[in-house]
Design a protein around this motif. Structure first.
Motif, mmCIF file in Angstrom:
data_model
loop_
_atom_site.group_PDB
_atom_site.id
_atom_site.type_symbol
_atom_site.label_atom_id
_atom_site.label_comp_id
_atom_site.label_asym_id
_atom_site.label_seq_id
_atom_site.Cartn_x
_atom_site.Cartn_y
_atom_site.Cartn_z
ATOM 1 N N PHE A 71 0.835 -1.204 0.000
ATOM 2 C CA PHE A 71 0.000 0.000 0.000
ATOM 3 C C PHE A 71 0.874 1.259 0.000
ATOM 4 O O PHE A 71 0.675 2.185 -0.805
ATOM 5 N N TYR A 72 1.859 1.299 0.885
ATOM 6 C CA TYR A 72 2.698 2.503 0.985
ATOM 7 C C TYR A 72 3.787 2.540 -0.085
ATOM 8 O O TYR A 72 4.330 3.609 -0.375
ATOM 9 N N GLU A 73 4.088 1.396 -0.690
ATOM 10 C CA GLU A 73 4.942 1.394 -1.878
ATOM 11 C C GLU A 73 4.212 2.107 -3.011
ATOM 12 O O GLU A 73 4.799 2.868 -3.782
ATOM 13 N N GLY A 74 2.898 1.857 -3.100
ATOM 14 C CA GLY A 74 2.076 2.551 -4.092
ATOM 15 C C GLY A 74 2.030 4.050 -3.845
ATOM 16 O O GLY A 74 2.025 4.852 -4.788
ATOM 17 N N LYS A 75 1.987 4.433 -2.579
ATOM 18 C CA LYS A 75 2.000 5.861 -2.229
ATOM 19 C C LYS A 75 3.374 6.495 -2.454
ATOM 20 O O LYS A 75 3.498 7.714 -2.554
ATOM 21 N N GLY A 76 4.417 5.667 -2.514
ATOM 22 C CA GLY A 76 5.776 6.188 -2.660
ATOM 23 C C GLY A 76 6.327 6.782 -1.376
ATOM 24 O O GLY A 76 7.229 7.631 -1.400
ATOM 25 N N ASP A 77 5.787 6.348 -0.235
ATOM 26 C CA ASP A 77 6.177 6.890 1.068
ATOM 27 C C ASP A 77 7.221 5.974 1.711
ATOM 28 O O ASP A 77 6.893 5.040 2.449
ATOM 29 N N LYS A 78 8.507 6.255 1.435
ATOM 30 C CA LYS A 78 9.580 5.402 1.947
ATOM 31 C C LYS A 78 9.737 5.509 3.466
ATOM 32 O O LYS A 78 10.089 4.531 4.130
ATOM 33 N N GLU A 79 9.490 6.708 4.021
ATOM 34 C CA GLU A 79 9.601 6.871 5.473
ATOM 35 C C GLU A 79 8.598 5.976 6.191
ATOM 36 O O GLU A 79 8.928 5.322 7.166
ATOM 37 N N ALA A 151 6.286 -6.348 -2.222
ATOM 38 C CA ALA A 151 5.876 -4.968 -2.499
ATOM 39 C C ALA A 151 6.611 -4.403 -3.710
ATOM 40 O O ALA A 151 6.045 -3.631 -4.492
ATOM 41 N N HIS A 152 7.864 -4.781 -3.881
ATOM 42 C CA HIS A 152 8.654 -4.316 -5.031
ATOM 43 C C HIS A 152 8.455 -5.206 -6.259
ATOM 44 O O HIS A 152 9.111 -4.988 -7.286
ATOM 45 N N VAL A 290 0.151 -5.579 -7.080
ATOM 46 C CA VAL A 290 -0.269 -4.537 -8.023
ATOM 47 C C VAL A 290 -1.614 -3.955 -7.600
ATOM 48 O O VAL A 290 -1.807 -2.732 -7.598
ATOM 49 N N VAL A 291 -2.554 -4.831 -7.211
ATOM 50 C CA VAL A 291 -3.886 -4.386 -6.777
ATOM 51 C C VAL A 291 -3.771 -3.466 -5.565
ATOM 52 O O VAL A 291 -4.373 -2.387 -5.525
ATOM 53 N N VAL A 292 -2.975 -3.867 -4.570
ATOM 54 C CA VAL A 292 -2.826 -3.078 -3.350
ATOM 55 C C VAL A 292 -2.110 -1.754 -3.644
ATOM 56 O O VAL A 292 -2.484 -0.696 -3.116
ATOM 57 N N LYS A 293 -1.103 -1.788 -4.506
ATOM 58 C CA LYS A 293 -0.357 -0.566 -4.838
ATOM 59 C C LYS A 293 -1.234 0.449 -5.574
ATOM 60 O O LYS A 293 -1.097 1.650 -5.396
ATOM 61 N N LYS A 294 -2.146 -0.039 -6.412
ATOM 62 C CA LYS A 294 -3.069 0.874 -7.105
ATOM 63 C C LYS A 294 -3.948 1.624 -6.109
ATOM 64 O O LYS A 294 -4.208 2.807 -6.268
#
Length: 514
Positions: A71-79, A151-152, A290-294
């Motif tokens: 989920f947060y990989e999709g958001k791009g939030d590394k912190e 996630a990646h 992919v579904v979760v990242k979207k």
């Protein structure tokens, strides 16, 4: 590379891994069985089975970690991912310690009245049990690293690690073949070392490759996040736990009324169904992140589109293998088994129909997990999994045939499981019922029926034979592939044509290099 192409590529990696590991595993099992003998091999499986019963706890926590990381990989939030990784590491370390303590206490009861082990092999069995406890602990602590790879969408490395694990198991088997001492004890100890090696390989790779893999729980820790992850895992555990109770409960009821012969038939059915499901499950493993990242990107329409396409593909992939088995069940069983337990043929056919129906909405589970609200779905799973038990007991009490196990299971799965899944997907994910029918249900049912009818025509003029089985498989497969292409929507066809071009370009580039 487009999302669809990534899914195709990752599915290919997972299929390659599956093909390699299946052959290695089959040969490894043969070596181990011959080296240990039937009695010691049985001891290993009995002791291991007692621990494996807790596997659903590991699965529940693993799903929770993968959901949050993707989920947060999709958001791009590394912190935020650093917080998730550290909270997950603390949670899984705590679970590992808890499991070790629980299993140590349970071991006292296992070896004092529950497990039936020859007196002269009790010491070896206890060594096995202790080794498997350590093995389980290392496996649990590997979950955060598996979640990062997931996630990646790094299925290449994940597949390589899976192949390495199979090779290590084969190496252990070869060692015990030539070992002169107590082979069972050595086998247990070496099998416990493998999860430690695998965790070390993943840990080193992830820390070098991904910036969120930083072990600093004092810096990256949130009580609120831990509560949220634990809550999600808890509801996931409720759903999975009810499934475990339902499965074991139904087997106990069947055993009570019909004896071990029906249990043997169910064992054959579960083994075959599980092997066929592996093909769909590998595709879903590539698609689920992919579904979760979207959803993490805030693109719910795309999330639902990929969920529906996932259900369609999962159904059709499973159907490629299930339909020939449905048509040629009797012949396949005579090829596979010397003595076929009573009711096995009908059980297999009903089990495959049940699995086909499940595939029609299988990725709606992932869509609801992506939203983060699975409480309603988990509660509905309790109804779908537990309610059949008293009904089965009453039916069998009044001399109903054992195949009602599947009739009741299918009824509750469709009525409660699938019904509530669609209800919550409409409510929480804005699922369009018309889209579900148009993209998934209608094309899948039509293509499946045509494939079944096409394959069944050979039964009218050909006797049972390997030639007929091959013809059935080829015909049903071709109808499914052609039917799938003809029922593709505009976007699906664009993805398909793009994938063809990508594969053709890679082949041409390799030819030029040569």
């Amino acid at each position: 590379m487009s999302t669809a192409h990534r899914v195709i590529k990752n599915t290919g990696f997972l299929y390659a891994k599956m093909g390699i590991t299946i052959f290695i595993s089959l040969y490894t099992t043969r070596l181990v069985l011959n080296a240990l003998g039937a009695s010691d091999f049985g001891i290993f499986n009995v002791v291991g089975g007692a621990i494996a019963m807790l596997g659903f706890l590991h699965a529940a926590m693993s799903s929770a970690t993968q959901r949050f990381m993707s989920f947060y990989e999709g958001k791009g939030d590394k912190e935020k991912q650093k917080y998730i990784f550290n909270v997950s590491s603390v949670l899984h370390f705590g679970i590992a310690i808890g499991l070790v303590l629980v299993l140590l206490v349970a071991g006292y009861f296992f070896f004092n009245g529950i497990l039936n082990i020859p007196p002269d092999r009790v010491f070896a069995a206890k060594v096995i049990y202790g080794s498997l406890i350590l093995s389980t602990a290392f496996t649990v602590m590997s979950v955060p690293y598996e979640a990062v790879l997931n996630a990646h969408e790094n299925m290449l490395y994940y597949s390589i690690v899976g192949i390495v694990e199979s090779v290590l198991k084969l190496t252990v088997a070869l060692i015990i073949v030539y070992y002169a001492g107590d082979k069972l004890v050595l086998y247990g100890i070496l099998m416990a070392v493998i999860p430690f090696v695998i965790r070390t390989i993943m840990q080193v790779y992830c820390h070098k490759k991904y910036e969120e893999c930083v072990i600093a729980p004092r810096t990256y820790f949130e009580k609120g996040l831990m509560k949220e992850m634990a809550s999600f895992a808890g509801w996931n555990l409720v759903g999975m736990g009810s499934g475990l109770v339902g499965n074991y409960g139904s087997m106990i009821i069947v055993n009570h009324f019909f004896g071990t012969i029906i249990n043997a038939a169910l064992g054959v059915v579960n083994q075959l169904n599980g092997q066929l499901m592996a093909f769909s499950n590998n595709m879903l493993k590539a698609l689920n992140p992919v579904v979760v990242k979207k959803q993490g990107e805030g693109n719910q329409n795309e999330m639902m589109y990929f969920s529906l396409i996932g259900s369609k593909l999962s159904f059709l992939i499973f159907a490629v293998f299930a339909i020939p088995v449905l048509i040629e069940t009797s012949y396949i069983l005579t090829l596979w088994l010397k003595n076929v337990p009573e009711w096995t043929m009908l059980f297999i056919q009903l089990a495959l129909i049940k699995s086909l129906l499940e595939q029609l909405t299988v990725t709606l589970n992932t869509a609801l997990a992506a939203i983060g609200d699975i409480k309603g779905l988990s509660l509905s799973n309790i109804l779908a999994n537990i309610l059949p038990l008293p009904i089965l007991y009453i039916l069998f009490l009044y001399d109903f045939e054992p195949f009602w196990l599947y009739i009741v299971g299918i009824t509750f799965m469709v009525g409660f499981g699938t019904g509530f899944k669609i209800y919550y997907s409409v409510k929480l994910c804005n699922l369009s019922i018309s889209e579900l029918f148009k993209i998934v249900i209608l094309p899948c049912v039509v293509v499946c029926v045509l494939s079944f009818l096409g394959g069944s025509t050979y039964r009218l003029f050909l006797d049972k034979s390997l030639f007929r089985l091959l013809l059935v498989g080829l015909t049903t497969g071709l109808i499914l592939v052609l039917g799938t292409y003809l029922t593709m929507g505009k976007r699906e066809r664009e993805v398909f044509n793009g994938s063809k071009k990508m594969i053709a370009n890679k082949i041409n580039n390799k030819k030029k290099e040569k």
